[in-house]
Design an enzyme around this catalytic site. Structure first.
Site, PDB file in Angstrom:
ATOM      1  N   ASN A   5      -3.328   8.131 -11.256  1.00  0.00           N
ATOM      2  CA  ASN A   5      -4.146   8.554 -12.381  1.00  0.00           C
ATOM      3  C   ASN A   5      -3.626   9.908 -12.839  1.00  0.00           C
ATOM      4  O   ASN A   5      -3.175  10.703 -12.009  1.00  0.00           O
ATOM      5  CB  ASN A   5      -5.608   8.646 -11.922  1.00  0.00           C
ATOM      6  CG  ASN A   5      -6.559   8.844 -13.057  1.00  0.00           C
ATOM      7  OD1 ASN A   5      -6.651   9.926 -13.616  1.00  0.00           O
ATOM      8  ND2 ASN A   5      -7.291   7.787 -13.388  1.00  0.00           N
ATOM      9  N   ALA A   6      -3.728  10.187 -14.128  1.00  0.00           N
ATOM     10  CA  ALA A   6      -3.294  11.480 -14.648  1.00  0.00           C
ATOM     11  C   ALA A   6      -4.050  12.621 -13.961  1.00  0.00           C
ATOM     12  O   ALA A   6      -3.518  13.708 -13.788  1.00  0.00           O
ATOM     13  CB  ALA A   6      -3.482  11.545 -16.159  1.00  0.00           C
ATOM     14  N   SER A   7      -5.281  12.370 -13.564  1.00  0.00           N
ATOM     15  CA  SER A   7      -6.031  13.312 -12.731  1.00  0.00           C
ATOM     16  C   SER A   7      -5.698  12.935 -11.292  1.00  0.00           C
ATOM     17  O   SER A   7      -6.326  12.053 -10.697  1.00  0.00           O
ATOM     18  CB  SER A   7      -7.528  13.178 -13.012  1.00  0.00           C
ATOM     19  OG  SER A   7      -8.256  13.991 -12.122  1.00  0.00           O
ATOM     20  N   TYR A   8      -4.670  13.539 -10.736  1.00  0.00           N
ATOM     21  CA  TYR A   8      -4.055  13.108  -9.484  1.00  0.00           C
ATOM     22  C   TYR A   8      -5.025  12.726  -8.364  1.00  0.00           C
ATOM     23  O   TYR A   8      -4.826  11.704  -7.711  1.00  0.00           O
ATOM     24  CB  TYR A   8      -3.074  14.154  -8.973  1.00  0.00           C
ATOM     25  CG  TYR A   8      -1.815  14.312  -9.824  1.00  0.00           C
ATOM     26  CD1 TYR A   8      -1.471  13.391 -10.809  1.00  0.00           C
ATOM     27  CD2 TYR A   8      -0.980  15.388  -9.638  1.00  0.00           C
ATOM     28  CE1 TYR A   8      -0.326  13.543 -11.569  1.00  0.00           C
ATOM     29  CE2 TYR A   8       0.179  15.546 -10.397  1.00  0.00           C
ATOM     30  CZ  TYR A   8       0.492  14.627 -11.357  1.00  0.00           C
ATOM     31  OH  TYR A   8       1.626  14.772 -12.100  1.00  0.00           O
ATOM     32  N   CYS A  18      -1.069   7.523   4.813  1.00  0.00           N
ATOM     33  CA  CYS A  18      -1.495   8.918   4.777  1.00  0.00           C
ATOM     34  C   CYS A  18      -2.727   9.086   5.676  1.00  0.00           C
ATOM     35  O   CYS A  18      -3.311   8.110   6.156  1.00  0.00           O
ATOM     36  CB  CYS A  18      -1.811   9.341   3.344  1.00  0.00           C
ATOM     37  SG  CYS A  18      -3.333   8.627   2.660  1.00  0.00           S
ATOM     38  N   GLU A  43      -3.154   0.854   0.792  1.00  0.00           N
ATOM     39  CA  GLU A  43      -3.934   0.438   1.957  1.00  0.00           C
ATOM     40  C   GLU A  43      -5.428   0.444   1.651  1.00  0.00           C
ATOM     41  O   GLU A  43      -6.150  -0.493   2.008  1.00  0.00           O
ATOM     42  CB  GLU A  43      -3.669   1.370   3.151  1.00  0.00           C
ATOM     43  CG  GLU A  43      -2.213   1.436   3.561  1.00  0.00           C
ATOM     44  CD  GLU A  43      -1.410   2.540   2.880  1.00  0.00           C
ATOM     45  OE1 GLU A  43      -0.505   3.074   3.548  1.00  0.00           O
ATOM     46  OE2 GLU A  43      -1.673   2.861   1.696  1.00  0.00           O
ATOM     47  N   CYS A  63      -5.896   7.258   4.453  1.00  0.00           N
ATOM     48  CA  CYS A  63      -5.839   5.812   4.693  1.00  0.00           C
ATOM     49  C   CYS A  63      -6.047   5.497   6.171  1.00  0.00           C
ATOM     50  O   CYS A  63      -6.726   4.529   6.513  1.00  0.00           O
ATOM     51  CB  CYS A  63      -4.512   5.243   4.212  1.00  0.00           C
ATOM     52  SG  CYS A  63      -4.417   5.130   2.409  1.00  0.00           S
ATOM     53  N   ASN A  76      -0.700   0.909  -4.783  1.00  0.00           N
ATOM     54  CA  ASN A  76      -1.176   2.230  -5.177  1.00  0.00           C
ATOM     55  C   ASN A  76      -1.394   2.254  -6.680  1.00  0.00           C
ATOM     56  O   ASN A  76      -0.685   1.599  -7.449  1.00  0.00           O
ATOM     57  CB  ASN A  76      -0.231   3.338  -4.697  1.00  0.00           C
ATOM     58  CG  ASN A  76       1.204   3.194  -5.162  1.00  0.00           C
ATOM     59  OD1 ASN A  76       1.766   2.106  -5.203  1.00  0.00           O
ATOM     60  ND2 ASN A  76       1.834   4.318  -5.492  1.00  0.00           N
TER      61      ASN A  76
END
Length: 156
Positions: free
Chosen positions: A68-71, A110, A78, A113, A65
């Protein structure tokens, strides 16, 4: 109903693998997904995940995984493994193993994925692990029943 759990060893392996993954391949997948987890970039969640994707011809692609700061711009392990494989011309997969630091339950993909994995079939195996090395095996079809896939676009 309790789910059957397996502790990986040379002597113990799942007997219901739908894609005929050999015990040595299972061991390699389980080891590889734990290795991939070490590369996770997860400074926000502190939830590292690793994945090891097995192609039909035996090649393994790793993914982790990457947050990123921008979620919403982050990507799961995966999907990283799938994108690496597809970008190198692979589209037929036998199995994927997923690792995290979860202790009480096995890691599961998730919904996003699951749908990305489904693009490439529904009868391949997912090895879902706990941090202690135990795992369960599920087919993608079991995790995403009544799924929508490429063949559904041919039915119109």
């Amino acid at each position: 109903m309790a789910q059957e759990q397996h502790r990986p060893s040379p002597d113990t392996h799942p007997t219901r693998a739908s894609s005929a993954v050999q015990p040595d391949q299972v061991r390699l997948l389980l080891d590889s997904c734990k290795e991939a987890k070490k590369f996770a970039y997860c400074p926000y969640s502190n939830f590292p995940v690793g994945a090891a994707l097995l192609t039909w011809d035996g090649k393994i692609f790793l993914g982790c995984n990457i947050e990123n700061a921008s979620y919403p711009m982050g990507i799961c392990a995966e999907r990283t493994a799938i994108q690496k494989a597809v970008s190198e011309g692979y589209r037929k997969f036998r199995a994927i193993a997923i690792s995290s630091n979860k202790q009480e339950t096995c890691i599961v993909p998730c919904g996003a994925c699951r749908q990305v994995l489904r693009e490439f079939g529904k009868h391949w195996d997912l090895y879902l692990t706990k941090s202690d090395g135990t795992y369960i095996v599920k087919t993608l079809e079991e995790l995403l029943p009544y799924s929508f896939g490429p063949e559904d676009l041919q039915m119109s």
